[in-house]
Design a protein around this motif. Structure first.
Motif, mmCIF file in Angstrom:
data_model
loop_
_atom_site.group_PDB
_atom_site.id
_atom_site.type_symbol
_atom_site.label_atom_id
_atom_site.label_comp_id
_atom_site.label_asym_id
_atom_site.label_seq_id
_atom_site.Cartn_x
_atom_site.Cartn_y
_atom_site.Cartn_z
ATOM 1 N N VAL A 6 -6.214 -5.641 3.696
ATOM 2 C CA VAL A 6 -5.490 -5.887 2.447
ATOM 3 C C VAL A 6 -5.327 -7.378 2.244
ATOM 4 O O VAL A 6 -5.022 -8.131 3.177
ATOM 5 C CB VAL A 6 -4.111 -5.201 2.472
ATOM 6 C CG1 VAL A 6 -3.320 -5.521 1.214
ATOM 7 C CG2 VAL A 6 -4.275 -3.703 2.650
ATOM 8 N N GLY B 239 -1.150 -6.818 -6.876
ATOM 9 C CA GLY B 239 -2.351 -6.409 -6.165
ATOM 10 C C GLY B 239 -3.658 -6.821 -6.809
ATOM 11 O O GLY B 239 -4.721 -6.322 -6.409
ATOM 12 N N THR C 209 -0.912 -10.247 1.228
ATOM 13 C CA THR C 209 0.335 -9.546 1.525
ATOM 14 C C THR C 209 1.468 -10.566 1.660
ATOM 15 O O THR C 209 1.237 -11.772 1.684
ATOM 16 C CB THR C 209 0.212 -8.740 2.827
ATOM 17 O OG1 THR C 209 -0.163 -9.634 3.889
ATOM 18 C CG2 THR C 209 -0.839 -7.652 2.681
ATOM 19 N N ALA D 102 -2.487 1.329 -2.829
ATOM 20 C CA ALA D 102 -2.134 1.131 -1.422
ATOM 21 C C ALA D 102 -2.269 2.414 -0.614
ATOM 22 O O ALA D 102 -2.641 2.387 0.564
ATOM 23 C CB ALA D 102 -0.711 0.587 -1.314
ATOM 24 N N ARG E 179 3.016 -2.585 -10.666
ATOM 25 C CA ARG E 179 3.828 -2.035 -9.579
ATOM 26 C C ARG E 179 5.255 -1.902 -10.077
ATOM 27 O O ARG E 179 5.600 -2.395 -11.158
ATOM 28 C CB ARG E 179 3.768 -2.925 -8.337
ATOM 29 C CG ARG E 179 4.548 -4.220 -8.480
ATOM 30 C CD ARG E 179 4.383 -5.174 -7.320
ATOM 31 N NE ARG E 179 5.009 -4.733 -6.092
ATOM 32 C CZ ARG E 179 5.110 -5.483 -4.998
ATOM 33 N NH1 ARG E 179 4.621 -6.736 -5.017
ATOM 34 N NH2 ARG E 179 5.691 -5.032 -3.921
ATOM 35 N N ARG F 114 -7.004 3.758 -1.439
ATOM 36 C CA ARG F 114 -7.879 2.738 -2.017
ATOM 37 C C ARG F 114 -9.237 3.312 -2.441
ATOM 38 O O ARG F 114 -9.843 2.841 -3.399
ATOM 39 C CB ARG F 114 -8.074 1.594 -1.019
ATOM 40 C CG ARG F 114 -6.865 0.679 -0.921
ATOM 41 C CD ARG F 114 -7.176 -0.547 -0.081
ATOM 42 N NE ARG F 114 -7.321 -0.215 1.327
ATOM 43 C CZ ARG F 114 -6.306 -0.163 2.186
ATOM 44 N NH1 ARG F 114 -5.081 -0.413 1.760
ATOM 45 N NH2 ARG F 114 -6.510 0.133 3.455
ATOM 46 N N GLU G 19 1.011 1.044 -6.080
ATOM 47 C CA GLU G 19 1.446 2.055 -5.112
ATOM 48 C C GLU G 19 0.337 3.068 -4.834
ATOM 49 O O GLU G 19 0.120 3.471 -3.689
ATOM 50 C CB GLU G 19 2.699 2.764 -5.626
ATOM 51 C CG GLU G 19 3.946 1.891 -5.693
ATOM 52 C CD GLU G 19 4.039 1.063 -6.963
ATOM 53 O OE1 GLU G 19 5.030 0.327 -7.120
ATOM 54 O OE2 GLU G 19 3.121 1.149 -7.805
ATOM 55 N N ASP H 142 -6.172 -8.301 -4.220
ATOM 56 C CA ASP H 142 -6.829 -7.304 -3.374
ATOM 57 C C ASP H 142 -7.919 -6.577 -4.152
ATOM 58 O O ASP H 142 -9.021 -6.345 -3.627
ATOM 59 C CB ASP H 142 -5.795 -6.304 -2.858
ATOM 60 C CG ASP H 142 -6.385 -5.340 -1.845
ATOM 61 O OD1 ASP H 142 -6.637 -5.764 -0.700
ATOM 62 O OD2 ASP H 142 -6.620 -4.167 -2.207
ATOM 63 N N LEU I 15 6.526 -1.843 -1.424
ATOM 64 C CA LEU I 15 5.345 -2.364 -0.742
ATOM 65 C C LEU I 15 5.659 -3.756 -0.220
ATOM 66 O O LEU I 15 6.179 -4.598 -0.930
ATOM 67 C CB LEU I 15 4.154 -2.444 -1.705
ATOM 68 C CG LEU I 15 3.690 -1.099 -2.279
ATOM 69 C CD1 LEU I 15 2.708 -1.342 -3.389
ATOM 70 C CD2 LEU I 15 3.056 -0.250 -1.204
#
Length: 526
Positions: free
Chosen positions: A475, A227, A478, A443, A353, A446, A440, A230, A525
């Protein structure tokens, strides 16, 4: 094909030829002089075949020796340009091959064998401390970097910046020699803007010209497929945050050593000046704010710079080609040693993650063809066997930083051993300088994680409209639709990986004092 792959292929070919060759002897006397004429002729032909086979074998061994000497000469002379990133010359014997047949984890026998492999690995997990290098040794290995970056930064600017004398010819292109400009299309486009603004941002004093130089105030340092993209995309929407031209300059881990693309080997090493060029747009804006601040107040400006190379936390693979005197196969210097030496107050953000899901996402993203859950679990089993082979002779830390092992494993198991890297970063930086987040949590909420990041970076409050823009944007990065259609990994593969990562997650949760890093809920995810 790497040198080791070539050696293995040739050896396998020679062995297979000898294995398949029929034995010409039949029942009869052992003395060849007593053989009938037909058999005597057959024996003569067999003798010639043996001689020819030996000649082929000796020729192969000679060729192998020459190739080995050439490789060693590259390493010993420091001539890295053009040398492919083959397995490192250090601790080759610690890598034990997984055998000629892939494991079928749906087989009860192979499943039991893999469980035993993981059990063996877990039994050898120990978290050892590292030997910290001295500053003089760091300077000796990277003298140019320390000659460019000063020990003190401007006191009235929040971001770490300083004025550097600019003695280049006034008509010369300040970015003409930049290696980022040579290899990065995005930076080449920005160079046009930088060139036009460069002269007007020079400061003249006592007949000399000076330019403002800046390092990042903070770094997003890891991990891949956790992530970071993001987080980067949301942070750069903040009005007081500026990033490098490209998201991941990878200077500290790769470009500093001349690694542009792993498959291309070593190029010319990027000097620190090229890295600093990536922050010039932000430096111009910081300078403009500084010029408008006419008061004598020491209040620091709000604009800060950052960079987001997800390799910074873990990638030390280049060390074996540049640094000698490793202890027990471990690198004598790590990336964070140099970072701390030039920027002891830097701040770092780590996004993690569930390592099991991270590995599968990593496989789907970086694999090109023939992707499947079955292919993934065979790659996992081979990588686990390689890791077990390394642990037969070395410590966990040595195996994690073993360049040969890292290059040999079909999937990047080691990237998910987060605690090994976190502990090593904590040997040089304070705990309050490293913010560790979970993907996690990001997500699911945020807004909370972004507020945590803003507080960590000491950023001021935002308007409700700006905050909504940051937290509600789509997001980034992905999983691709084609990869989603492949479905999840096999349940048996997931079970094997959970057993493997379990002791490392337990230590991570203990160090961070947060049981959510055990990933017991097995959140997934896409």
């Amino acid at each position: 094909m790497t040198l080791m792959d070539y050696r293995y292929s040739l050896l396998s070919t020679v062995a297979e030829e000898h294995r398949k060759r029929p034995v010409p002897f039949r029942d009869g006397p052992a003395d060849p002089l007593a053989l009938p004429d037909g058999n005597r002729e057959q024996f003569r032909r067999w003798g010639l075949q043996v001689c020819f086979g030996k000649a082929k074998l000796y020729s192969f061994l000679f060729l192998l020796t020459v190739m080995f000497l050439i490789t060693v000469s590259y390493i010993l002379t420091g001539e890295k340009k053009g040398l492919l990133l083959t397995p490192s010359p250090y601790r080759i014997r610690t890598i034990v091959g997984p055998g000629p047949f892939p494991f079928n984890l749906t087989s009860a026998r192979d499943y039991a064998n893999m469980k035993l492999v993981v059990k063996t690995i877990v039994s050898k997990v120990e978290f050892s401390s590292r030997h910290l290098p001295e500053l003089k040794d760091l300077i000796h290995n990277e003298p140019h970097m320390f000659s460019v970056v000063p020990r003190q930064f401007l006191p009235n600017v929040k971001n770490p910046c300083w004025y550097e004398e600019h003695s280049v010819n006034a008509t010369a292109d300040p970015y003409g020699k930049s290696l980022y400009g040579r290899y990065s299309r995005r930076f080449r486009a920005v160079c046009e803007v930088l060139r036009k603004a460069f002269r007007e941002h020079l400061v003249h004093r006592a007949g000399r010209a000076y330019r403002l130089r800046c390092l990042p105030y903070f770094y997003i340092i890891g991990q891949p497929k956790c992530g970071t993209t993001d987080l980067y995309d949301r942070l750069r929407l903040h009005p007081d945050v500026r990033f490098t031209t490209m998201k991941e300059p990878h200077w500290w881990t790769r470009k500093r050593f001349g690694v542009v693309r792993i498959s291309e080997g070593f190029h010319e090493r990027y000097p620190v000046e090229d890295y600093l060029d990536l922050f010039d747009l932000a430096a111009f804006q910081i300078q403009e704010h500084f010029a408008r601040n006419t008061s004598s107040s020491l209040d620091k400006r709000n604009i800060i710079t950052g960079e987001a190379s997800a390799s910074t936390l873990w990638d030390n693979n280049a060390w074996v080609y540049f640094y000698d005197n490793g202890t027990d196969g471990e690198p004598p210097f790590l990336i964070q040693d140099f970072l701390h030496a030039v920027q002891p107050e830097a701040r770092f953000i780590v996004m993690l993650r569930d390592p099991v899901e991270r590995l599968y996402s990593d496989y789907l993203y970086f694999s090109i063809a023939n992707k499947s859950a079955e292919d993934f679990h065979e790659r996992v089993s081979e990588s686990l066997q390689l890791f077990e082979g390394c642990l037969a002779e070395a410590s966990v830390r040595s195996c994690v930083y073993n360049t040969t092992l890292n290059n040999a494993m079909p999937v990047r198991l080691h990237v998910g051993l987060y605690i090994i890297y976190i502990l090593d970063w904590l040997t040089v930086f304070r705990r309050d300088q490293i913010l560790v987040l979970r993907l996690e949590d990001h997500a699911s909420n945020r807004k909370y994680t972004m507020h945590t990041v803003f507080d960590f970076l000491r950023l001021g409050p935002l308007t409700e409209q700006k905050e909504a823009e940051i937290t509600r944007s789509p997001v980034s990065n992905t999983r691709r639709p084609a990869d989603k259609s492949l479905g999840p990994m096999l349940p048996v593969t997931k079970e094997i990986l959970r057993d493997f990562y379990s002791p490392f997650n337990e230590k991570l949760a203990k160090v961070l004092n947060n049981d959510s890093f055990l990933w017991l809920n097995h959140a997934k995810l896409m």
